[in-house]
Design a protein around this motif. Sequence first.
Motif, PDB file in Angstrom:
ATOM      1  N   PRO A   1      10.799   8.499  -3.521  1.00 33.47           N
ATOM      2  CA  PRO A   1       9.673   7.891  -4.231  1.00 33.47           C
ATOM      3  C   PRO A   1       8.365   7.816  -3.428  1.00 33.47           C
ATOM      4  CG  PRO A   1      11.318   6.220  -3.641  1.00 33.47           C
ATOM      5  CD  PRO A   1      11.915   7.560  -3.345  1.00 33.47           C
ATOM      6  N   THR A   2       8.455   7.814  -2.095  1.00 35.23           N
ATOM      7  CA  THR A   2       7.209   7.697  -1.337  1.00 35.23           C
ATOM      8  C   THR A   2       6.736   9.078  -0.868  1.00 35.23           C
ATOM      9  OG1 THR A   2       8.431   7.299   0.714  1.00 35.23           O
ATOM     10  CG2 THR A   2       7.656   5.377  -0.474  1.00 35.23           C
ATOM     11  N   VAL A   3       5.441   9.239  -0.838  1.00 31.60           N
ATOM     12  CA  VAL A   3       4.859  10.505  -0.361  1.00 31.60           C
ATOM     13  C   VAL A   3       3.736  10.211   0.628  1.00 31.60           C
ATOM     14  CG1 VAL A   3       5.367  11.842  -2.448  1.00 31.60           C
ATOM     15  CG2 VAL A   3       3.235  10.553  -2.306  1.00 31.60           C
ATOM     16  N   VAL A   4       3.498  11.177   1.499  1.00 34.58           N
ATOM     17  CA  VAL A   4       2.353  11.055   2.394  1.00 34.58           C
ATOM     18  C   VAL A   4       1.151  11.624   1.650  1.00 34.58           C
ATOM     19  CG1 VAL A   4       1.347  11.726   4.599  1.00 34.58           C
ATOM     20  CG2 VAL A   4       3.789  11.231   4.440  1.00 34.58           C
ATOM     21  N   GLY A   5       0.127  10.769   1.431  1.00 37.72           N
ATOM     22  CA  GLY A   5      -1.034  11.193   0.669  1.00 37.72           C
ATOM     23  C   GLY A   5      -2.061  11.907   1.513  1.00 37.72           C
ATOM     24  N   ALA A   6      -2.299  11.404   2.701  1.00 34.53           N
ATOM     25  CA  ALA A   6      -3.342  11.969   3.564  1.00 34.53           C
ATOM     26  C   ALA A   6      -3.074  11.547   4.989  1.00 34.53           C
ATOM     27  CB  ALA A   6      -4.701  11.448   3.118  1.00 34.53           C
ATOM     28  N   LEU A   7      -3.761  12.174   5.896  1.00 36.31           N
ATOM     29  CA  LEU A   7      -3.695  11.781   7.303  1.00 36.31           C
ATOM     30  C   LEU A   7      -5.087  11.379   7.734  1.00 36.31           C
ATOM     31  CD1 LEU A   7      -1.821  14.731   9.080  1.00 36.31           C
ATOM     32  CD2 LEU A   7      -0.837  12.601   8.252  1.00 36.31           C
TER      33      LEU A   7
ATOM     34  N   HIS B   1      15.662   1.009   7.672  1.00 37.90           N
ATOM     35  CA  HIS B   1      15.970   0.752   6.261  1.00 37.90           C
ATOM     36  C   HIS B   1      17.228   1.457   5.761  1.00 37.90           C
ATOM     37  CE1 HIS B   1      11.584  -0.470   5.160  1.00 37.90           C
ATOM     38  NE2 HIS B   1      12.154  -1.290   6.006  1.00 37.90           N
TER      39      HIS B   1
ATOM     40  N   ALA C   1       7.135   1.570   2.068  1.00 35.53           N
ATOM     41  CA  ALA C   1       6.460   2.079   3.267  1.00 35.53           C
ATOM     42  C   ALA C   1       6.596   0.982   4.319  1.00 35.53           C
ATOM     43  CB  ALA C   1       4.998   2.372   2.970  1.00 35.53           C
TER      44      ALA C   1
ATOM     45  N   GLN D   1      -1.232   8.067   5.246  1.00 34.59           N
ATOM     46  CA  GLN D   1      -1.354   7.266   4.039  1.00 34.59           C
ATOM     47  C   GLN D   1      -0.068   7.436   3.237  1.00 34.59           C
ATOM     48  OE1 GLN D   1      -3.559   8.847   0.643  1.00 34.59           O
ATOM     49  NE2 GLN D   1      -4.970   7.143   0.914  1.00 34.59           N
ATOM     50  N   ILE D   2       0.601   6.334   2.940  1.00 38.91           N
ATOM     51  CA  ILE D   2       1.855   6.415   2.189  1.00 38.91           C
ATOM     52  C   ILE D   2       1.612   5.879   0.774  1.00 38.91           C
ATOM     53  CG2 ILE D   2       4.309   5.813   2.164  1.00 38.91           C
ATOM     54  CD1 ILE D   2       3.664   7.127   4.754  1.00 38.91           C
ATOM     55  N   LEU D   3       1.974   6.677  -0.200  1.00 40.04           N
ATOM     56  CA  LEU D   3       1.783   6.281  -1.595  1.00 40.04           C
ATOM     57  C   LEU D   3       3.111   6.276  -2.328  1.00 40.04           C
ATOM     58  CD1 LEU D   3      -1.288   8.537  -2.478  1.00 40.04           C
ATOM     59  CD2 LEU D   3      -1.318   6.121  -1.827  1.00 40.04           C
ATOM     60  N   CYS D   4       3.234   5.382  -3.283  1.00 39.15           N
ATOM     61  CA  CYS D   4       4.399   5.349  -4.157  1.00 39.15           C
ATOM     62  C   CYS D   4       3.818   5.453  -5.564  1.00 39.15           C
ATOM     63  CB  CYS D   4       5.150   4.040  -3.924  1.00 39.15           C
ATOM     64  SG  CYS D   4       6.652   3.880  -4.861  1.00 39.15           S
ATOM     65  N   ARG D   5       3.588   6.686  -6.012  1.00 37.45           N
ATOM     66  CA  ARG D   5       2.782   6.901  -7.216  1.00 37.45           C
ATOM     67  C   ARG D   5       3.511   6.562  -8.495  1.00 37.45           C
ATOM     68  NH1 ARG D   5       0.630  11.726  -4.760  1.00 37.45           N
ATOM     69  NH2 ARG D   5      -1.551  11.372  -4.183  1.00 37.45           N
TER      70      ARG D   5
END
Lengths: 267, 354
Positions: free
Chosen positions: A223-229, A129, B132, B161-165
């Motif tokens: 803008p994107t975050v890793v929430g959990a594994l 990207h 993502a 887990q990828i979030l775009c909050r």
Amino acid sequence: MAIKIIVMMKQVPDAEEIFIDPVKFTLNRAQARGIINPSDENALECALKIKDQTGAEITVLSMGPPAAESAIIECMGRGADRGVLVTDRVFAAADTYATSLTLAASVKNLGEFDLIIAGESTTDSGTGHVGPGVAEFLGIDQATYCTSLHIENDALVAERDLEDGTEVVSIGLPALATVLISSNIPRRAKLRLKIDALRKGIEKWDHDTLKLPPEWVGIKGSPTVVGALKIPEERKRAAKRITVDQLGELVKELGGMGLIKTEEEEA
Amino acid sequence: MTDLVGCIAPEKLEEYRNVFVYLENRNGKISRGALEMLGKGKEISVKLNEKVVGIAIGQDLKAVADEAASFGCDLILGAELSDFNGFSSVAYTNIISDFIFEQKPNIFLISGSREGRDLVSRIAVKCKTGVAADCIELDGDPTNRLLIAWRPSFGDKTIDQILCRKHRPQMITSRPGSYKLPEKVEKPDCETRIKKVKVGKLVAKHKILEFKPKTRLDLTSSKIIVSGGLGIGGPKGFEPIRKLAKELEGEVGASRPVVDLGWIPYEHQVGQTGQTVRPKLYIAAGISGKIQHIVGMKASETIIAINTDPDAPIVKYSDYFINADAGKAVAKLADEIRKYKKAHLVEADSEQTA
Ligand SMILES: Cc1cc2nc3c(=O)[nH]c(=O)nc-3n(C[C@H](O)[C@H](O)[C@H](O)COP(=O)(O)OP(=O)(O)OC[C@H]3O[C@@H](n4cnc5c(N)ncnc54)[C@H](O)[C@@H]3O)c2cc1C
Ligand SMILES: Nc1ncnc2c1ncn2[C@@H]1O[C@H](COP(=O)(O)O)[C@@H](O)[C@H]1O
């Protein structure tokens, strides 16, 4: 006048020596040896081919930790004229948006250019990207998945490898191209050029050079975050151990499952 | 030149509604990847109590709209190009972004095909949001109207887990083959709005000189696949693999490193950044079973692994595990199949004569 080409190159960890810190969700790359991202080697080779034919001034642009300097020197050893390493703690842990923004700002800081060449994707994050993101920030056209690049007059003529065929496209300069691993065989560095490169050195830029607001870059600008594994939930499979001598029986089982077509059934 | 602007989040997230799906199409047919996204989009939209909206660009969109409607699309927004035939990232990014600015979608799903990946990050940059990539599982969280996307981690073994909050739309791609094709709906109920669009200025210097069609190996619908990894030792290691695949009337697959090394072309690659396959039988020879490979083949009905390492991760993903040299076991397997076929034929013959 020779055209100006920027090659975007990332140093990536070699193979799978990386592991993730499950608490901080960060990659631990410390012990992995750094190499030039494979398709970026092809991007550089495309640029060098243009330089061989018509002359070009090639700048290698990389964002990463100070250790990436060695990868830039290697590129200069192959024939790139200039190396810029964008390196700063505040740029770390960026997702594609923030990475593309920082690289686009660096391109602007380099001044005029005709062509940017990037790899198709990196082996450590592999989204592909970043190239198109940079092109959008700069407002220029792009040709992705290229297997060959030529400059004709003021245009880039590129062959693009798509799922259902090959497209030959001509786009106006300045433009950005991303190239596939299959596009060429990268040359080796020449010792003499490498010594020149070491003598000349590379330029190091940080947030002071680029003057980007801190909330636009690095993890803050992402803008994107890793929430959990999670560990993948798998369907339990039997893993029935079979020796080479028992393969005949295995084949019978496969036959029983209808997986082996005999000519009888075909008729 | 565009001005560089950081990823500033919109103030009112609640204004953003509905699930957009990009309907990638060629010759009036929606691509397989886009249909999979439409299926997922429908599921998520139902869960979030939103609509699923298809975005289509092309020359004649009637057939595309009908097909999307039959898969449960609630609304189709089309842009018919009156002055350009083909694909241009700049033009398509502009058109899609205009739809986004106007309609404010909550979620946007794009197939991770070459066209999709060419477009998605340009759109995200223009609309100031995140993506993502190469997700393998998608779900909706109705409480927060969030898209929960999962993708294999950069390392190994885990899925992130990828979030775009805080940014909209929440964008993702998944590689074609990642999900089953959706079922058609019984009574399509879909509104179609198609507008004519001129892109002349944007593509003034963008000329498609030639298109040479070719058929690429499509493993996503193969019944039997025999794959080789680094453990087959070299390009020659594919010889017995090809023979076995031929004996089984199947196709040849590969792990990524052997593709990167040039032992076999990319079109054979199985995994996160290759094809996602679900055959009746998958044979993995000399493949360790790293997560990026596993996600591309774990939906196979029966899995046979061949590996010299009795503790290779692939063991737990296999129905049958052959702890042996790949070359030898693969050749022996092909022999046994040949024998089986012969025996079977003889049996069949004798039945006939009896
Ligand atoms: C972003 C990203 C995307 C990726 N995408 C993909 C993808 O799409 N597809 C993919 O496959 N990988 C992908 N990878 C790479 C993946 O992490 C692994 O590196 C890769 O799957 C390993 O390939 P392999 O099993 O062939 O090699 P290895 O992991 O080196 O395994 C070789 C195996 O062969 C066995 N072996 C050795 N000798 C023999 C012998 N004589 N006979 C039998 N067995 C033998 C060894 O015990 C070992 O288990 C990706 C990685 C990243 C970071
Ligand atoms: N940190 C970086 N520095 C320089 N170029 C990069 C960087 N990250 C990505 N690129 C370029 O963008 C291409 C695609 O990267 P990616 O989107 O990470 O798969 C790479 O092949 C590089 O050419």
